[in-house]
Design a protein around this motif. Structure first.
Motif, PDB file in Angstrom:
ATOM      1  N   ASN A 320       5.056  -8.884   1.237  1.00 41.51           N
ATOM      2  CA  ASN A 320       4.427  -7.575   1.104  1.00 41.51           C
ATOM      3  C   ASN A 320       3.413  -7.323   2.216  1.00 41.51           C
ATOM      4  O   ASN A 320       3.250  -6.198   2.673  1.00 41.51           O
ATOM      5  CB  ASN A 320       3.758  -7.480  -0.281  1.00 41.51           C
ATOM      6  CG  ASN A 320       3.447  -6.048  -0.645  1.00 41.51           C
ATOM      7  OD1 ASN A 320       4.224  -5.144  -0.341  1.00 41.51           O
ATOM      8  ND2 ASN A 320       2.306  -5.828  -1.271  1.00 41.51           N
ATOM      9  N   LYS A 321       2.770  -8.379   2.668  1.00 45.23           N
ATOM     10  CA  LYS A 321       1.799  -8.200   3.758  1.00 45.23           C
ATOM     11  C   LYS A 321       2.508  -7.683   5.005  1.00 45.23           C
ATOM     12  O   LYS A 321       2.004  -6.806   5.695  1.00 45.23           O
ATOM     13  CB  LYS A 321       1.154  -9.556   4.082  1.00 45.23           C
ATOM     14  CG  LYS A 321       0.134  -9.968   3.064  1.00 45.23           C
ATOM     15  CD  LYS A 321      -0.798 -10.975   3.701  1.00 45.23           C
ATOM     16  CE  LYS A 321      -1.058 -12.109   2.761  1.00 45.23           C
ATOM     17  NZ  LYS A 321      -1.696 -13.248   3.330  1.00 45.23           N
ATOM     18  N   ILE A 322       3.661  -8.247   5.288  1.00 47.18           N
ATOM     19  CA  ILE A 322       4.389  -7.814   6.491  1.00 47.18           C
ATOM     20  C   ILE A 322       4.974  -6.421   6.282  1.00 47.18           C
ATOM     21  O   ILE A 322       4.935  -5.578   7.182  1.00 47.18           O
ATOM     22  CB  ILE A 322       5.465  -8.852   6.862  1.00 47.18           C
ATOM     23  CG1 ILE A 322       4.759 -10.184   7.099  1.00 47.18           C
ATOM     24  CG2 ILE A 322       6.260  -8.385   8.084  1.00 47.18           C
ATOM     25  CD1 ILE A 322       5.453 -11.147   7.965  1.00 47.18           C
ATOM     26  N   LEU A 323       5.464  -6.162   5.079  1.00 46.55           N
ATOM     27  CA  LEU A 323       5.994  -4.823   4.804  1.00 46.55           C
ATOM     28  C   LEU A 323       4.899  -3.763   4.999  1.00 46.55           C
ATOM     29  O   LEU A 323       5.139  -2.723   5.614  1.00 46.55           O
ATOM     30  CB  LEU A 323       6.560  -4.766   3.381  1.00 46.55           C
ATOM     31  CG  LEU A 323       7.085  -3.388   2.959  1.00 46.55           C
ATOM     32  CD1 LEU A 323       8.310  -2.981   3.774  1.00 46.55           C
ATOM     33  CD2 LEU A 323       7.436  -3.372   1.463  1.00 46.55           C
ATOM     34  N   ARG A 324       3.700  -4.045   4.502  1.00 43.42           N
ATOM     35  CA  ARG A 324       2.582  -3.090   4.653  1.00 43.42           C
ATOM     36  C   ARG A 324       2.283  -2.832   6.132  1.00 43.42           C
ATOM     37  O   ARG A 324       2.017  -1.712   6.537  1.00 43.42           O
ATOM     38  CB  ARG A 324       1.318  -3.615   3.954  1.00 43.42           C
ATOM     39  CG  ARG A 324       1.418  -3.712   2.463  1.00 43.42           C
ATOM     40  CD  ARG A 324       1.223  -2.355   1.771  1.00 43.42           C
ATOM     41  NE  ARG A 324       1.625  -2.405   0.394  1.00 43.42           N
ATOM     42  CZ  ARG A 324       2.788  -1.949  -0.099  1.00 43.42           C
ATOM     43  NH1 ARG A 324       3.672  -1.354   0.684  1.00 43.42           N
ATOM     44  NH2 ARG A 324       3.090  -2.061  -1.367  1.00 43.42           N
ATOM     45  N   LYS A 325       2.322  -3.894   6.906  1.00 45.76           N
ATOM     46  CA  LYS A 325       2.108  -3.744   8.358  1.00 45.76           C
ATOM     47  C   LYS A 325       3.148  -2.818   8.961  1.00 45.76           C
ATOM     48  O   LYS A 325       2.843  -1.933   9.758  1.00 45.76           O
ATOM     49  CB  LYS A 325       2.273  -5.120   9.029  1.00 45.76           C
ATOM     50  CG  LYS A 325       1.012  -5.797   9.424  1.00 45.76           C
ATOM     51  CD  LYS A 325       1.367  -6.894  10.432  1.00 45.76           C
ATOM     52  CE  LYS A 325       0.431  -8.053  10.282  1.00 45.76           C
ATOM     53  NZ  LYS A 325       0.884  -9.225  11.057  1.00 45.76           N
ATOM     54  N   MET A 326       4.410  -3.035   8.566  1.00 40.13           N
ATOM     55  CA  MET A 326       5.494  -2.201   9.091  1.00 40.13           C
ATOM     56  C   MET A 326       5.245  -0.741   8.748  1.00 40.13           C
ATOM     57  O   MET A 326       5.345   0.147   9.593  1.00 40.13           O
ATOM     58  CB  MET A 326       6.847  -2.624   8.472  1.00 40.13           C
ATOM     59  CG  MET A 326       7.338  -3.982   8.882  1.00 40.13           C
ATOM     60  SD  MET A 326       8.746  -4.507   7.856  1.00 40.13           S
ATOM     61  CE  MET A 326      10.053  -3.432   8.430  1.00 40.13           C
ATOM     62  N   GLN A 327       4.917  -0.497   7.477  1.00 38.33           N
ATOM     63  CA  GLN A 327       4.730   0.882   7.009  1.00 38.33           C
ATOM     64  C   GLN A 327       3.591   1.569   7.768  1.00 38.33           C
ATOM     65  O   GLN A 327       3.699   2.720   8.166  1.00 38.33           O
ATOM     66  CB  GLN A 327       4.425   0.888   5.504  1.00 38.33           C
ATOM     67  CG  GLN A 327       5.638   0.451   4.690  1.00 38.33           C
ATOM     68  CD  GLN A 327       5.301   0.191   3.227  1.00 38.33           C
ATOM     69  OE1 GLN A 327       4.182  -0.220   2.909  1.00 38.33           O
ATOM     70  NE2 GLN A 327       6.259   0.405   2.343  1.00 38.33           N
ATOM     71  N   LYS A 328       2.521   0.818   7.977  1.00 38.63           N
ATOM     72  CA  LYS A 328       1.366   1.371   8.666  1.00 38.63           C
ATOM     73  C   LYS A 328       1.721   1.742  10.108  1.00 38.63           C
ATOM     74  O   LYS A 328       1.397   2.815  10.601  1.00 38.63           O
ATOM     75  CB  LYS A 328       0.249   0.321   8.630  1.00 38.63           C
ATOM     76  CG  LYS A 328      -1.099   0.869   8.940  1.00 38.63           C
ATOM     77  CD  LYS A 328      -2.191  -0.123   8.581  1.00 38.63           C
ATOM     78  CE  LYS A 328      -3.374   0.110   9.498  1.00 38.63           C
ATOM     79  NZ  LYS A 328      -4.126  -1.115   9.754  1.00 38.63           N
ATOM     80  N   LYS A 329       2.421   0.819  10.758  1.00 37.89           N
ATOM     81  CA  LYS A 329       2.755   1.081  12.158  1.00 37.89           C
ATOM     82  C   LYS A 329       3.700   2.265  12.303  1.00 37.89           C
ATOM     83  O   LYS A 329       3.623   3.025  13.257  1.00 37.89           O
ATOM     84  CB  LYS A 329       3.394  -0.160  12.782  1.00 37.89           C
ATOM     85  CG  LYS A 329       2.399  -1.295  12.896  1.00 37.89           C
ATOM     86  CD  LYS A 329       2.895  -2.401  13.775  1.00 37.89           C
ATOM     87  CE  LYS A 329       1.928  -3.567  13.681  1.00 37.89           C
ATOM     88  NZ  LYS A 329       2.098  -4.547  14.739  1.00 37.89           N
ATOM     89  N   ILE A 330       4.599   2.414  11.338  1.00 39.58           N
ATOM     90  CA  ILE A 330       5.556   3.515  11.391  1.00 39.58           C
ATOM     91  C   ILE A 330       4.845   4.862  11.228  1.00 39.58           C
ATOM     92  O   ILE A 330       5.270   5.869  11.788  1.00 39.58           O
ATOM     93  CB  ILE A 330       6.658   3.313  10.318  1.00 39.58           C
ATOM     94  CG1 ILE A 330       7.568   2.140  10.720  1.00 39.58           C
ATOM     95  CG2 ILE A 330       7.483   4.567  10.114  1.00 39.58           C
ATOM     96  CD1 ILE A 330       8.577   1.723   9.655  1.00 39.58           C
ATOM     97  N   GLY A 331       3.738   4.859  10.461  1.00 41.31           N
ATOM     98  CA  GLY A 331       2.993   6.095  10.275  1.00 41.31           C
ATOM     99  C   GLY A 331       2.989   6.604   8.854  1.00 41.31           C
ATOM    100  O   GLY A 331       2.695   7.776   8.608  1.00 41.31           O
ATOM    101  N   PHE A 332       3.328   5.764   7.911  1.00 43.72           N
ATOM    102  CA  PHE A 332       3.268   6.159   6.504  1.00 43.72           C
ATOM    103  C   PHE A 332       1.813   6.159   6.027  1.00 43.72           C
ATOM    104  O   PHE A 332       1.008   5.352   6.507  1.00 43.72           O
ATOM    105  CB  PHE A 332       4.082   5.200   5.619  1.00 43.72           C
ATOM    106  CG  PHE A 332       5.570   5.254   5.866  1.00 43.72           C
ATOM    107  CD1 PHE A 332       6.163   6.354   6.482  1.00 43.72           C
ATOM    108  CD2 PHE A 332       6.391   4.202   5.464  1.00 43.72           C
ATOM    109  CE1 PHE A 332       7.540   6.401   6.695  1.00 43.72           C
ATOM    110  CE2 PHE A 332       7.765   4.239   5.681  1.00 43.72           C
ATOM    111  CZ  PHE A 332       8.341   5.334   6.291  1.00 43.72           C
ATOM    112  N   ILE A 333       1.518   7.032   5.094  1.00 43.78           N
ATOM    113  CA  ILE A 333       0.154   7.100   4.557  1.00 43.78           C
ATOM    114  C   ILE A 333      -0.038   5.995   3.522  1.00 43.78           C
ATOM    115  O   ILE A 333       0.734   5.908   2.568  1.00 43.78           O
ATOM    116  CB  ILE A 333      -0.106   8.479   3.936  1.00 43.78           C
ATOM    117  CG1 ILE A 333      -0.074   9.522   5.068  1.00 43.78           C
ATOM    118  CG2 ILE A 333      -1.449   8.509   3.188  1.00 43.78           C
ATOM    119  CD1 ILE A 333      -0.253  10.932   4.636  1.00 43.78           C
ATOM    120  N   PRO A 334      -1.000   5.130   3.728  1.00 45.59           N
ATOM    121  CA  PRO A 334      -1.196   4.042   2.768  1.00 45.59           C
ATOM    122  C   PRO A 334      -1.747   4.578   1.437  1.00 45.59           C
ATOM    123  O   PRO A 334      -2.458   5.570   1.426  1.00 45.59           O
ATOM    124  CB  PRO A 334      -2.219   3.129   3.430  1.00 45.59           C
ATOM    125  CG  PRO A 334      -2.661   3.817   4.674  1.00 45.59           C
ATOM    126  CD  PRO A 334      -1.991   5.125   4.803  1.00 45.59           C
TER     127      PRO A 334
END
Ligand code: AMP
Ligand code: TRP
Length: 337
Positions: A320-334
């Motif tokens: 999940n830590k890596i998935l969160r990183k991916m999402q953030k870099k892509i531009g999804f709103i956390p």
């Protein structure tokens, strides 16, 4: 400070009953890796449904594969053992990575080409899942910052595409993924089909005489080895023009540790019958304790559940830590939950 252990990830599909090819080519080697590496061993049920599965068979086999991992000696205290569908980050990351993968490169995968041809020829349809299979495998691997992926030679293309996808993502944003490498055993670890020793032994073969299952009983093992295709040269020699004998020698030496030379001299001037007989007995001796353990484990569903629950928790936490990183870099709103 102690050096951080390198990460290993591997998996087997619960799409058929496991063969001694899976055992000698994969499981037995995994057991040797568990002290030196930080290992994740997964039962990849999401991959299995890329071709149609009978629900009750899938359920039974998923637990059986897990029990076989444990019975083969993979220690749940040292490794993270889990079932892929229990860890939703794999499907999520696969979707994201799909958007960094080209249809053309997926269509070029030899496993896709041969499987889609096979199902097409049987009158079936080819699912988009079968095409996207390597992207899910890339997600499995990349979500743990995996360094090494122990698999058979047939999977090298999937590791290459995983690296390509990872590099593409890293270049589009910033370094995110470790680039994994295959950890491919030498040739001897490849177990061949008993009826056609030029082909790899596979659980998906239509002819049960071409493989030995980890769970086959002694009578069946004797019969299958007895009937296996050899040649008319009548000499136990480790040679390319005797692929059937070579295969049995590989199996016997994987079990006993005997070198090919020792085996050759032991069976010099003896026919194939004795050699086949000894090989069958060696296989039986190797598999019997594993089979007993598997049956014992399958009788204790609570214990298995404890293991796959604990494994899924750990796997989820790390991935999940890596998935969160991916999402953030892509531009999804956390969003915090
Ligand atoms: P599969 O059965 O294709 O899901 O493969 C699971 C793992 O077992 C992979 O790492 C394969 O490379 C390995 N494997 C499968 N069949 C064989 C075989 N005949 N000889 C050696 N390794 C095998
Ligand atoms: N595709 C692999 C095989 O058939 C199984 C697999 C799925 C796998 N995901 C993986 C292997 C990740 C290694 C790492 O053998």
């Amino acid at each position: 400070m102690e050096d951080k252990k390198k990460v290993i990830f591997s998996g087997i599909q619960p799409s058929g009953n496991l063969t001694i090819g899976n055992y000698f080519g994969a499981l037995k080697n995994w057991v040797k890796l568990q002290d030196k590496y930080d290992c994740y061993f997964c039962v990849v049920d999401l991959h299995a449904i890329t071709v149609r599965q009978e629900p009750k068979d899938l359920r039974r086999r998923t637990l059986e594969v897990l029990a076989i991992y444990l019975a083969a000696g993979i220690d749940p205290e040292k490794n993270t053992i889990f079932i892929q569908s229990h860890v939703p980050t794999h499907s999520e990351a696969a979707w994201l990575l799909n958007c960094f993968t080209y249809v053309g490169e997926l269509e070029r995968m030899t496993q896709y080409k041969s499987k889609s041809k096979k199902y097409g020829a049987e009158g079936g349809t080819v699912s988009a899942g079968l095409l996207n299979y390597p992207v899910l495998m890339a997600a499995d691997i990349l979500l743990y910052n995996t360094d090494l992926v122990p698999v058979g030679k047939d999977q090298t293309q999937h590791i290459e595409i995983t690296r390509d996808i990872a590099e593409r993502f890293n270049n589009a944003y910033s370094p995110t993924f470790t680039l994994p490498e295959g950890y491919i055993p030498e040739d001897g670890a490849k177990i061949m089909d008993l009826q056609d020793p030029t082909k790899k032994m596979s659980k998906s073969s239509n002819n049960p005489n071409s493989y030995i299952l980890i769970m086959d009983n002694p009578e069946v093992i004797r019969k299958k080895i007895n009937r296996c295709v050899t040649d008319s040269l009548g000499k136990v020699r480790y040679a390319d023009d005797q692929p059937g004998i070579k295969n049995l020698m590989n199996i016997l030496s994987a079990i006993t540790g005997m070198s090919h030379e020792t085996i050759e001299s032991k069976y010099e001037n003896k026919g194939y019958a004795e050699f086949k007989n000894d090989t069958a007995e060696a296989i039986i001796k190797e598999l019997t304790p594993i089979q007993n353990k598997v049956n014992e484990l399958l009788g204790d569903k609570k214990y298995l559940e404890d293991i796959y629950k604990k494994g899924a928790e750990k796997a989820y936490y790390v991935s999940n830590k890596i998935l969160r990183k991916m999402q953030k870099k892509i531009g999804f709103i956390p969003v915090s939950r």
